[in-house]
Design a protein around this motif. Structure first.
Motif, short mmCIF file in Angstrom:
data_model
loop_
_atom_site.label_atom_id
_atom_site.label_comp_id
_atom_site.label_asym_id
_atom_site.label_seq_id
_atom_site.Cartn_x
_atom_site.Cartn_y
_atom_site.Cartn_z
N VAL A 78 0.87 -1.17 0.00
CA VAL A 78 0.00 0.00 0.00
C VAL A 78 0.91 1.23 0.00
O VAL A 78 1.67 1.44 0.95
CB VAL A 78 -0.94 0.03 1.23
CG1 VAL A 78 -1.83 1.26 1.19
CG2 VAL A 78 -1.77 -1.24 1.31
N HIS A 79 0.86 2.02 -1.06
CA HIS A 79 1.69 3.22 -1.21
C HIS A 79 0.94 4.40 -0.59
O HIS A 79 -0.15 4.74 -1.05
CB HIS A 79 2.00 3.48 -2.68
CG HIS A 79 2.73 2.35 -3.33
ND1 HIS A 79 4.09 2.22 -3.28
CD2 HIS A 79 2.27 1.28 -4.03
CE1 HIS A 79 4.45 1.13 -3.92
NE2 HIS A 79 3.35 0.53 -4.39
N THR A 98 0.35 -9.24 13.39
CA THR A 98 1.71 -9.15 13.90
C THR A 98 2.50 -8.12 13.12
O THR A 98 2.48 -8.11 11.89
CB THR A 98 2.43 -10.51 13.72
OG1 THR A 98 1.64 -11.53 14.32
CG2 THR A 98 3.80 -10.50 14.35
N GLU A 99 3.23 -7.27 13.84
CA GLU A 99 4.19 -6.36 13.19
C GLU A 99 5.40 -7.18 12.80
O GLU A 99 5.92 -7.95 13.60
CB GLU A 99 4.61 -5.25 14.15
CG GLU A 99 3.51 -4.28 14.50
CD GLU A 99 3.99 -3.15 15.40
OE1 GLU A 99 5.04 -3.31 16.07
OE2 GLU A 99 3.32 -2.12 15.42
N LEU A 100 5.86 -7.01 11.59
CA LEU A 100 7.07 -7.68 11.15
C LEU A 100 8.19 -6.65 11.17
O LEU A 100 8.54 -6.18 12.23
CB LEU A 100 6.85 -8.34 9.79
CG LEU A 100 5.72 -9.40 9.78
CD1 LEU A 100 5.45 -9.92 8.38
CD2 LEU A 100 6.03 -10.54 10.73
N GLY A 101 8.74 -6.27 10.07
CA GLY A 101 9.79 -5.26 10.04
C GLY A 101 9.83 -4.56 8.70
O GLY A 101 9.27 -5.05 7.71
N CYS A 102 10.47 -3.40 8.68
CA CYS A 102 10.68 -2.65 7.44
C CYS A 102 9.36 -2.34 6.72
O CYS A 102 9.27 -2.46 5.50
CB CYS A 102 11.63 -3.38 6.52
SG CYS A 102 13.24 -3.71 7.25
N GLY A 103 8.33 -1.99 7.49
CA GLY A 103 7.05 -1.62 6.90
C GLY A 103 6.12 -2.78 6.63
O GLY A 103 5.05 -2.59 6.06
N TRP A 104 6.50 -3.99 7.03
CA TRP A 104 5.68 -5.19 6.78
C TRP A 104 4.88 -5.55 8.02
O TRP A 104 5.35 -5.40 9.16
CB TRP A 104 6.57 -6.39 6.47
CG TRP A 104 7.24 -6.37 5.14
CD1 TRP A 104 8.03 -5.38 4.64
CD2 TRP A 104 7.23 -7.39 4.16
NE1 TRP A 104 8.51 -5.74 3.41
CE2 TRP A 104 8.03 -6.97 3.10
CE3 TRP A 104 6.63 -8.64 4.09
CZ2 TRP A 104 8.23 -7.74 1.96
CZ3 TRP A 104 6.83 -9.41 2.96
CH2 TRP A 104 7.63 -8.95 1.90
N GLN A 114 2.72 -4.56 3.02
CA GLN A 114 3.79 -3.58 3.16
C GLN A 114 3.11 -2.21 3.08
O GLN A 114 2.50 -1.88 2.07
CB GLN A 114 4.81 -3.71 2.04
CG GLN A 114 5.50 -5.06 2.02
CD GLN A 114 6.41 -5.17 0.83
OE1 GLN A 114 7.32 -4.37 0.66
NE2 GLN A 114 6.16 -6.16 -0.01
N ILE A 115 3.23 -1.44 4.15
CA ILE A 115 2.62 -0.11 4.21
C ILE A 115 3.78 0.88 4.09
O ILE A 115 4.56 1.04 5.03
CB ILE A 115 1.85 0.08 5.54
CG1 ILE A 115 0.93 -1.12 5.83
CG2 ILE A 115 1.09 1.40 5.50
CD1 ILE A 115 -0.11 -1.41 4.76
N LYS A 138 6.93 -0.14 11.70
CA LYS A 138 6.09 0.75 10.89
C LYS A 138 6.98 1.90 10.41
O LYS A 138 7.80 2.42 11.16
CB LYS A 138 4.94 1.30 11.74
CG LYS A 138 4.06 2.28 10.99
CD LYS A 138 2.91 2.78 11.85
CE LYS A 138 3.44 3.71 12.91
NZ LYS A 138 2.40 4.38 13.66
N PHE A 139 6.80 2.30 9.15
CA PHE A 139 7.60 3.39 8.61
C PHE A 139 7.28 4.71 9.28
O PHE A 139 6.11 5.02 9.54
CB PHE A 139 7.39 3.53 7.09
CG PHE A 139 8.21 2.57 6.30
CD1 PHE A 139 9.60 2.60 6.34
CD2 PHE A 139 7.60 1.63 5.49
CE1 PHE A 139 10.36 1.72 5.61
CE2 PHE A 139 8.35 0.73 4.75
CZ PHE A 139 9.73 0.77 4.82
#
Length: 152
Positions: A78-79, A98-104, A114-115, A138-139
């Motif tokens: 999602v851009h 679940t929060e992953l990493g690097c916006g995932w 991917q946000i 999260k970014f």
């Protein structure tokens, strides 16, 4: 109908997942569905497959049973134009997930997202911004811009 669309396998909750995504993603709707008949498979009237549109992206969901699971090998991106948009999508999609990493993140249905900021690639050309991103879940657009503005 797009000529090529993603086709996602769910256990038995494809309709619940579709309703959730339609509630989260603007300009989304159900397009077509296939319900089980007396020929099977499954209980008559239950959902077998569903075509939907998520903000212009057509996708098909299947209630295929437990044989296959969604994995991190597939995700939707999602851009987002603003931090507020990132925050909104993140909060809704990660709820129960679940929060992953690097916006995932992985949502409550097991689908990965991917946000990301619209200008992510531009920002990540700077090594300091890339390092900052690697530490994020999260970014944070401001933090990425700050990292990129630091002297090398």
């Amino acid at each position: 109908m797009n000529k090529i669309t993603p086709f996602l396998w769910f256990n038995a909750n494809a309709e619940e997942a579709a309703d959730f995504y339609i509630s989260v993603i603007p300009l989304s709707r159900k397009l077509n569905e296939l319900r089980v008949t007396e020929a099977g498979p499954g209980p008559v009237g239950s959902l077998l497959a569903l075509d939907l549109e998520l903000n212009g992206q057509q996708v098909t969901f299947l209630n295929g049973g437990p044989a296959h699971q969604l994995s991190e090998a597939f995700s939707f991106t999602v851009h987002c134009e603003t931090q507020a948009e990132i925050d909104d999508y993140w909060a809704k999609l990660v709820d129960g997930g679940t929060e992953l990493g690097c916006g995932w993140l992985k949502d409550k249905f097991g689908l990965c997202w991917q946000i990301v900021p619209v200008k992510l690639y531009e920002m990540l050309r700077d090594p300091a911004a890339m390092r900052a991103m690697m530490a994020m879940k999260k970014f944070d657009i401001a933090a990425l811009k700050e990292a990129a503005s630091q002297p090398q």
